[in-house]
Write a protein that holds these residues in place. Structure first.
Motif, PDB file in Angstrom:
ATOM      1  N   ALA A 138       0.831  -1.209   0.000  1.00  0.00           N
ATOM      2  CA  ALA A 138       0.000   0.000   0.000  1.00  0.00           C
ATOM      3  C   ALA A 138       0.861   1.252   0.000  1.00  0.00           C
ATOM      4  O   ALA A 138       0.430   2.320  -0.451  1.00  0.00           O
ATOM      5  CB  ALA A 138      -0.919  -0.017   1.223  1.00  0.00           C
ATOM      6  N   LEU A 139       2.105   1.119   0.489  1.00  0.00           N
ATOM      7  CA  LEU A 139       3.027   2.257   0.522  1.00  0.00           C
ATOM      8  C   LEU A 139       3.474   2.687  -0.869  1.00  0.00           C
ATOM      9  O   LEU A 139       4.091   3.734  -1.024  1.00  0.00           O
ATOM     10  CB  LEU A 139       4.249   1.918   1.382  1.00  0.00           C
ATOM     11  N   ALA A 140       3.186   1.884  -1.889  1.00  0.00           N
ATOM     12  CA  ALA A 140       3.451   2.306  -3.259  1.00  0.00           C
ATOM     13  C   ALA A 140       2.567   3.480  -3.659  1.00  0.00           C
ATOM     14  O   ALA A 140       2.886   4.231  -4.590  1.00  0.00           O
ATOM     15  CB  ALA A 140       3.224   1.138  -4.221  1.00  0.00           C
ATOM     16  N   TYR A 141       1.433   3.633  -2.976  1.00  0.00           N
ATOM     17  CA  TYR A 141       0.501   4.730  -3.225  1.00  0.00           C
ATOM     18  C   TYR A 141       0.538   5.774  -2.111  1.00  0.00           C
ATOM     19  O   TYR A 141       0.501   6.974  -2.365  1.00  0.00           O
ATOM     20  CB  TYR A 141      -0.930   4.191  -3.324  1.00  0.00           C
ATOM     21  N   ARG A 142       0.570   5.309  -0.867  1.00  0.00           N
ATOM     22  CA  ARG A 142       0.461   6.206   0.293  1.00  0.00           C
ATOM     23  C   ARG A 142       1.710   6.034   1.167  1.00  0.00           C
ATOM     24  O   ARG A 142       1.829   5.099   1.920  1.00  0.00           O
ATOM     25  CB  ARG A 142      -0.794   5.870   1.097  1.00  0.00           C
ATOM     26  N   SER A 143       2.645   6.965   1.017  1.00  0.00           N
ATOM     27  CA  SER A 143       3.889   6.905   1.776  1.00  0.00           C
ATOM     28  C   SER A 143       3.671   7.273   3.237  1.00  0.00           C
ATOM     29  O   SER A 143       2.700   7.944   3.597  1.00  0.00           O
ATOM     30  CB  SER A 143       4.929   7.848   1.166  1.00  0.00           C
ATOM     31  N   VAL A 239      -7.429   4.337  -2.068  1.00  0.00           N
ATOM     32  CA  VAL A 239      -8.561   5.180  -2.450  1.00  0.00           C
ATOM     33  C   VAL A 239      -8.505   6.508  -1.694  1.00  0.00           C
ATOM     34  O   VAL A 239      -8.743   7.577  -2.262  1.00  0.00           O
ATOM     35  CB  VAL A 239      -9.887   4.446  -2.201  1.00  0.00           C
ATOM     36  N   GLY A 240      -8.164   6.444  -0.412  1.00  0.00           N
ATOM     37  CA  GLY A 240      -8.061   7.672   0.379  1.00  0.00           C
ATOM     38  C   GLY A 240      -7.010   8.619  -0.148  1.00  0.00           C
ATOM     39  O   GLY A 240      -7.175   9.839  -0.108  1.00  0.00           O
ATOM     40  N   GLN A 241      -5.902   8.065  -0.656  1.00  0.00           N
ATOM     41  CA  GLN A 241      -4.847   8.915  -1.206  1.00  0.00           C
ATOM     42  C   GLN A 241      -5.337   9.685  -2.422  1.00  0.00           C
ATOM     43  O   GLN A 241      -4.952  10.844  -2.635  1.00  0.00           O
ATOM     44  CB  GLN A 241      -3.625   8.064  -1.558  1.00  0.00           C
ATOM     45  N   PHE A 242      -6.173   9.053  -3.241  1.00  0.00           N
ATOM     46  CA  PHE A 242      -6.721   9.742  -4.407  1.00  0.00           C
ATOM     47  C   PHE A 242      -7.736  10.814  -4.012  1.00  0.00           C
ATOM     48  O   PHE A 242      -7.794  11.884  -4.619  1.00  0.00           O
ATOM     49  CB  PHE A 242      -7.380   8.728  -5.350  1.00  0.00           C
ATOM     50  N   LEU A 243      -8.530  10.540  -2.967  1.00  0.00           N
ATOM     51  CA  LEU A 243      -9.632  11.433  -2.616  1.00  0.00           C
ATOM     52  C   LEU A 243      -9.240  12.501  -1.589  1.00  0.00           C
ATOM     53  O   LEU A 243      -9.677  13.640  -1.692  1.00  0.00           O
ATOM     54  CB  LEU A 243     -10.808  10.608  -2.078  1.00  0.00           C
ATOM     55  N   PHE A 244      -8.422  12.103  -0.602  1.00  0.00           N
ATOM     56  CA  PHE A 244      -8.124  13.012   0.513  1.00  0.00           C
ATOM     57  C   PHE A 244      -6.632  13.013   0.848  1.00  0.00           C
ATOM     58  O   PHE A 244      -6.231  12.670   1.966  1.00  0.00           O
ATOM     59  CB  PHE A 244      -8.924  12.593   1.756  1.00  0.00           C
TER      60      PHE A 244
END
Length: 328
Positions: A138-143, A239-244
């Protein structure tokens, strides 16, 4: 029998994956650095009645990985599945991480995947078949803080994989290139990673057992998808990284810094596996099994988009129906 290659398969999720494929009847090839861990994995897999080849090599060495691929094909036969999994990490703020430390994490965790993918394609492309699986996070999207080198490497793997996948599609290749994004896992990596924080490292909850990762990785060989998100927390992070994204930045500051540290002291002279392997018995599980989950929700990456499209269509139909009723 089919042959699977697993890099970093001597401990943790990699070893669990080797055992899962062995249970399915695959012959197993494992590439890792530590002889003790390789031998333990060999014994555990052979108990399941399959052939096993273990190769001591550093995945940062492109020539060694390519040589290993050809050795495996000579000894075990055609490689059907290649799993890139090897990694290392440093727990530290970026400003206190040395150039050599950052470079080493990048060489293993990113370039190790590049080298593995190149070697896999070298043997798979002539026959136009095979599956390459990138074990992501998941860290590939949200560091998160304290993991700049590792998060950067995982994000780079995702970008690299997306690019190579489209190249294979352009060639109309029969080779599948898949990425599996994992949540926090109960593996030994948290005891072996270089830690410069003064307190022992732990995975950010919720935590899953490594067999969850192994099951997900094996599943995409049966039902290939572009990308698989493992665990509800992975779905929420992506999904949260894209939205918020700004909200998650603040949340990471509040939760992820302290969430990676225990109250147990960690001393700078404790051994780690950054530059040299730890020659000890390599386990599948780490120390954080209490409360670790044995099941996870697995979501293909295109499912949220499909669900949103369906919701939009349904909403459009409802709006249109009401408009037509009013026109009458």
């Amino acid at each position: 029998m089919s042959v699977v290659v697993i890099t970093g398969g001597s401990a943790g999720a990699g070893k669990a994956t080797a055992l899962r494929f062995a249970d399915a009847g695959y012959d197993i090839a494992v590439i890792a650095r530590g002889d003790a861990g390789l031998e333990a994995t060999r014994i555990d897999c052979e108990r399941r009645g399959v052939r096993v080849q273990v190769i001591s090599a550093d995945v940062a060495d492109a020539a060694a990985v390519m040589q290993a691929a050809h050795q495996i094909e000579e000894q075990l036969g055609e490689i059907a599945v290649w799993v890139n999994n090897a990694m290392c990490a440093v727990l530290s703020p970026f400003t206190t991480m040395s150039h050599d430390e950052f470079q080493r994490v990048t060489e293993v965790t990113y370039y190790g995947f590049v080298n593995g993918t190149r070697a896999a394609l070298a043997v798979m492309r002539p026959r136009n078949r095979g599956v390459i699986i990138q074990v992501g996070s998941a860290l590939a999207y949200r560091s998160i803080p304290l993991q700049s080198a590792y998060c950067g490497a995982k994000a780079a793997i995702r970008g690299f994989t997306d690019a190579v996948r489209t190249e294979l599609m352009h060639e109309q290749s029969g080779i599948q290139l898949i990425m599996v994004q994992l949540p926090g896992m109960n593996t030994p990596q948290f005891a072996w990673a270089r830690n410069k924080m003064g307190f022992a490292m732990q995975p950010v909850p919720p935590v899953y057992q490594p067999e969850v990762a192994a099951k997900a990785i094996y599943s995409v060989t049966l039902r290939p998808v572009r990308e698989l998100w493992v665990g509800k927390s992975t779905l929420q992070s992506i999904v949260g990284q894209f939205l918020f994204p700004r909200f998650l930045d603040r949340l990471m500051v509040k939760k992820a810094w302290a969430g990676q540290l225990t109250s147990e002291p960690h001393f700078d002279n404790q051994p780690d596996n950054l530059f040299t392997p730890l020659q000890c018995h390599h386990h599948t599980h780490g120390r954080y099994g209490d409360g670790a989950r044995n099941q996870a929700l697995n979501i293909p990456s295109d499912l949220p988009g499909k669900a949103l499209s369906c919701a939009a269509v349904v909403t459009g139909v409802v709006v249109l129906a009401r408009w037509l009723q009013r026109k009458r």
